[in-house]
Write a protein that holds these residues in place. Structure first.
Motif, PDB file in Angstrom:
ATOM      1  N   THR A 176       0.815  -1.220   0.000  1.00  0.00           N
ATOM      2  CA  THR A 176       0.000   0.000   0.000  1.00  0.00           C
ATOM      3  C   THR A 176       0.849   1.269   0.000  1.00  0.00           C
ATOM      4  O   THR A 176       0.301   2.369   0.036  1.00  0.00           O
ATOM      5  CB  THR A 176      -0.945   0.039   1.220  1.00  0.00           C
ATOM      6  OG1 THR A 176      -0.181   0.226   2.421  1.00  0.00           O
ATOM      7  CG2 THR A 176      -1.753  -1.248   1.332  1.00  0.00           C
ATOM      8  N   ASP A 177       2.167   1.116  -0.081  1.00  0.00           N
ATOM      9  CA  ASP A 177       3.074   2.268   0.008  1.00  0.00           C
ATOM     10  C   ASP A 177       3.909   2.384  -1.261  1.00  0.00           C
ATOM     11  O   ASP A 177       4.638   1.455  -1.630  1.00  0.00           O
ATOM     12  CB  ASP A 177       3.985   2.109   1.237  1.00  0.00           C
ATOM     13  CG  ASP A 177       4.929   3.269   1.412  1.00  0.00           C
ATOM     14  OD1 ASP A 177       4.488   4.327   1.903  1.00  0.00           O
ATOM     15  OD2 ASP A 177       6.115   3.124   1.040  1.00  0.00           O
ATOM     16  N   ASP A 178       3.819   3.530  -1.932  1.00  0.00           N
ATOM     17  CA  ASP A 178       4.527   3.728  -3.199  1.00  0.00           C
ATOM     18  C   ASP A 178       6.031   3.545  -3.058  1.00  0.00           C
ATOM     19  O   ASP A 178       6.667   2.849  -3.869  1.00  0.00           O
ATOM     20  CB  ASP A 178       4.246   5.130  -3.748  1.00  0.00           C
ATOM     21  CG  ASP A 178       2.835   5.299  -4.267  1.00  0.00           C
ATOM     22  OD1 ASP A 178       2.144   4.277  -4.471  1.00  0.00           O
ATOM     23  OD2 ASP A 178       2.415   6.450  -4.464  1.00  0.00           O
ATOM     24  N   VAL A 181       7.114  -0.143  -2.535  1.00  0.00           N
ATOM     25  CA  VAL A 181       7.048  -0.961  -3.746  1.00  0.00           C
ATOM     26  C   VAL A 181       8.128  -0.543  -4.743  1.00  0.00           C
ATOM     27  O   VAL A 181       8.728  -1.395  -5.419  1.00  0.00           O
ATOM     28  CB  VAL A 181       5.647  -0.867  -4.375  1.00  0.00           C
ATOM     29  CG1 VAL A 181       5.610  -1.554  -5.730  1.00  0.00           C
ATOM     30  CG2 VAL A 181       4.613  -1.488  -3.439  1.00  0.00           C
ATOM     31  N   ASN A 204       0.559 -11.996  -7.007  1.00  0.00           N
ATOM     32  CA  ASN A 204      -0.072 -10.939  -6.210  1.00  0.00           C
ATOM     33  C   ASN A 204      -1.064 -11.596  -5.254  1.00  0.00           C
ATOM     34  O   ASN A 204      -2.221 -11.845  -5.595  1.00  0.00           O
ATOM     35  CB  ASN A 204      -0.817  -9.960  -7.126  1.00  0.00           C
ATOM     36  CG  ASN A 204       0.099  -8.945  -7.770  1.00  0.00           C
ATOM     37  OD1 ASN A 204       0.939  -8.344  -7.119  1.00  0.00           O
ATOM     38  ND2 ASN A 204      -0.070  -8.745  -9.064  1.00  0.00           N
ATOM     39  N   GLU A 213      -7.646  -0.623  -0.675  1.00  0.00           N
ATOM     40  CA  GLU A 213      -6.224  -0.266  -0.763  1.00  0.00           C
ATOM     41  C   GLU A 213      -5.349  -1.505  -0.902  1.00  0.00           C
ATOM     42  O   GLU A 213      -4.425  -1.551  -1.724  1.00  0.00           O
ATOM     43  CB  GLU A 213      -5.812   0.529   0.482  1.00  0.00           C
ATOM     44  CG  GLU A 213      -4.387   1.046   0.459  1.00  0.00           C
ATOM     45  CD  GLU A 213      -4.145   2.100  -0.606  1.00  0.00           C
ATOM     46  OE1 GLU A 213      -3.156   1.956  -1.361  1.00  0.00           O
ATOM     47  OE2 GLU A 213      -4.926   3.060  -0.690  1.00  0.00           O
ATOM     48  N   LEU A 261      -5.628  -1.566  -5.063  1.00  0.00           N
ATOM     49  CA  LEU A 261      -4.536  -0.638  -5.344  1.00  0.00           C
ATOM     50  C   LEU A 261      -3.171  -1.276  -5.090  1.00  0.00           C
ATOM     51  O   LEU A 261      -2.213  -0.989  -5.815  1.00  0.00           O
ATOM     52  CB  LEU A 261      -4.702   0.639  -4.514  1.00  0.00           C
ATOM     53  CG  LEU A 261      -5.997   1.419  -4.766  1.00  0.00           C
ATOM     54  CD1 LEU A 261      -5.999   2.727  -3.995  1.00  0.00           C
ATOM     55  CD2 LEU A 261      -6.211   1.678  -6.252  1.00  0.00           C
ATOM     56  N   GLY A 262      -3.087  -2.148  -4.100  1.00  0.00           N
ATOM     57  CA  GLY A 262      -1.827  -2.854  -3.877  1.00  0.00           C
ATOM     58  C   GLY A 262      -1.468  -3.736  -5.057  1.00  0.00           C
ATOM     59  O   GLY A 262      -0.311  -3.778  -5.494  1.00  0.00           O
ATOM     60  N   LYS A 302      -2.480  -3.302  -8.160  1.00  0.00           N
ATOM     61  CA  LYS A 302      -2.121  -2.416  -9.268  1.00  0.00           C
ATOM     62  C   LYS A 302      -0.713  -1.863  -9.088  1.00  0.00           C
ATOM     63  O   LYS A 302       0.090  -1.803 -10.028  1.00  0.00           O
ATOM     64  CB  LYS A 302      -3.135  -1.268  -9.369  1.00  0.00           C
ATOM     65  CG  LYS A 302      -2.870  -0.272 -10.520  1.00  0.00           C
ATOM     66  CD  LYS A 302      -2.005   0.900 -10.047  1.00  0.00           C
ATOM     67  CE  LYS A 302      -1.880   1.980 -11.102  1.00  0.00           C
ATOM     68  NZ  LYS A 302      -0.948   1.657 -12.199  1.00  0.00           N
ATOM     69  N   ARG A 303      -0.393  -1.453  -7.857  1.00  0.00           N
ATOM     70  CA  ARG A 303       0.899  -0.823  -7.582  1.00  0.00           C
ATOM     71  C   ARG A 303       2.060  -1.796  -7.864  1.00  0.00           C
ATOM     72  O   ARG A 303       3.037  -1.444  -8.534  1.00  0.00           O
ATOM     73  CB  ARG A 303       0.919  -0.371  -6.122  1.00  0.00           C
ATOM     74  CG  ARG A 303       2.072   0.512  -5.728  1.00  0.00           C
ATOM     75  CD  ARG A 303       1.918   0.993  -4.283  1.00  0.00           C
ATOM     76  NE  ARG A 303       0.947   2.068  -4.159  1.00  0.00           N
ATOM     77  CZ  ARG A 303      -0.236   1.964  -3.562  1.00  0.00           C
ATOM     78  NH1 ARG A 303      -0.604   0.804  -3.020  1.00  0.00           N
ATOM     79  NH2 ARG A 303      -1.038   3.005  -3.485  1.00  0.00           N
ATOM     80  N   SER A 309       2.252  -2.692 -11.750  1.00  0.00           N
ATOM     81  CA  SER A 309       2.850  -1.616 -12.548  1.00  0.00           C
ATOM     82  C   SER A 309       4.358  -1.560 -12.355  1.00  0.00           C
ATOM     83  O   SER A 309       5.115  -1.351 -13.311  1.00  0.00           O
ATOM     84  CB  SER A 309       2.228  -0.268 -12.157  1.00  0.00           C
ATOM     85  OG  SER A 309       0.880  -0.207 -12.557  1.00  0.00           O
ATOM     86  N   ALA A 310       4.793  -1.751 -11.117  1.00  0.00           N
ATOM     87  CA  ALA A 310       6.222  -1.652 -10.820  1.00  0.00           C
ATOM     88  C   ALA A 310       7.022  -2.819 -11.386  1.00  0.00           C
ATOM     89  O   ALA A 310       8.179  -2.650 -11.793  1.00  0.00           O
ATOM     90  CB  ALA A 310       6.427  -1.564  -9.304  1.00  0.00           C
TER      91      ALA A 310
END
Length: 262
Positions: free
Chosen positions: A57-59, A62, A80, A104, A108-109, A111-112, A115-116
């Motif tokens: 949950t933290d940009d 990640v 995931n 989140e 969103l986790g 997705k985050r 993407s990374a």
């Protein structure tokens, strides 16, 4: 090519930890990702997996994971798995903070991290001929049930994201796999859902003959990424025999009914 490397999020317990064990046993190099350093350290000592403390949950967390992986080799599979549920109240009465947490972590986790790590999966696909992106969702993302509003919403969203990824990545040698478990008795899922109430968590499984365990789901994940590279298990829904739907569970021994020809 060096050994194949997989990344598993939510690896400190339950399905994530079982998946780490299964992949290591199958010969994979595994990076186990979770927030709890002590649990990761114990899992690493047990399996030989590499622990990496990160919060999905933290940009920044990640991004640090992605940088570490890029500096130390390719990624051939991403699982995931991080997620969870909170509460079993109605839509009207449920806590908005619980909904926010579930979205989140579960959406969103996912997705985050995706993407990374997709650039690294592409590198891995070039090396191996295929890469795997496995999203662990839930039957709650396919069938709604009373009291499941927030969790249903989050897992339906995770299912949708998975389907969109499959469309967007079409033409690349990347398999997008969704594993949607039904009732799985793990050490923490129901306990987290009910705020640490052990009695209420245990009652979920009371009388249910042979709910799934984490190793059952881990086995499906390991099998999916071991398939020949042209074979993609798009969606695997896994339930115990006693479960017909999220809201329909048999209690007591499973027995054959009397009927014509019996």
């Amino acid at each position: 090519m060096d050994r194949l490397r997989a990344v598993v999020t939510g690896a400190s317990s339950g399905i994530g930890a079982a998946t780490v064990r299964g992949l290591v046993a199958a010969g994979w190099e595994v990076v186990a990702v979770a927030r709890r350093e002590d649990r990761l350290a114990a899992l690493a000592e047990e399996t030989g997996a590499e622990p990496f403390v990160a919060d999905v949950t933290d940009d920044a967390s990640v991004a640090a994971l992605a940088s570490h992986l890029a500096a130390t080799g390719g990624v051939h599979a991403l699982v995931n798995n991080a997620g969870g549920a909170k509460g079993l109240a109605s839509v009207e009465d449920s806590d908005l903070a619980d909904w926010s947490w579930m979205f989140e972590v579960n959406v969103l986790g996912l997705k985050r991290v995706t993407s990374a790590l997709l650039p690294l999966l592409r590198r891995g696909a070039t090396e191996r001929g295929v890469a795997d992106l496995v999203n662990v969702t839930s039957i709650a993302g396919h069938t709604a049930y009373a009291g499941g509003g927030g969790y249903n919403a989050a897992k339906f969203a995770a299912h949708a994201v998975t389907e969109v990824l499959r469309l967007e990545l079409n033409g690349e040698p990347i398999r997008v796999v969704e594993v949607a478990p039904g009732m799985v008795r793990t050490d923490e899922f129901a306990l987290v859902r009910f705020g640490g109430d052990r009695e209420r968590a245990d009652a979920v499984y009371e009388g249910v003959p042979e709910p799934l365990v984490a190793e059952d789901i881990a086995g499906v994940i390991v099998d999916a990424i071991a398939k020949p590279r042209h074979v993609d298990l798009d969606l695997v829904i896994v339930k115990p025999v006693a479960q017909a739907a999220p809201y329909r569970l048999a209690k007591g021994p499973l027995v054959v009914k009397d009927g014509p020809g019996a």
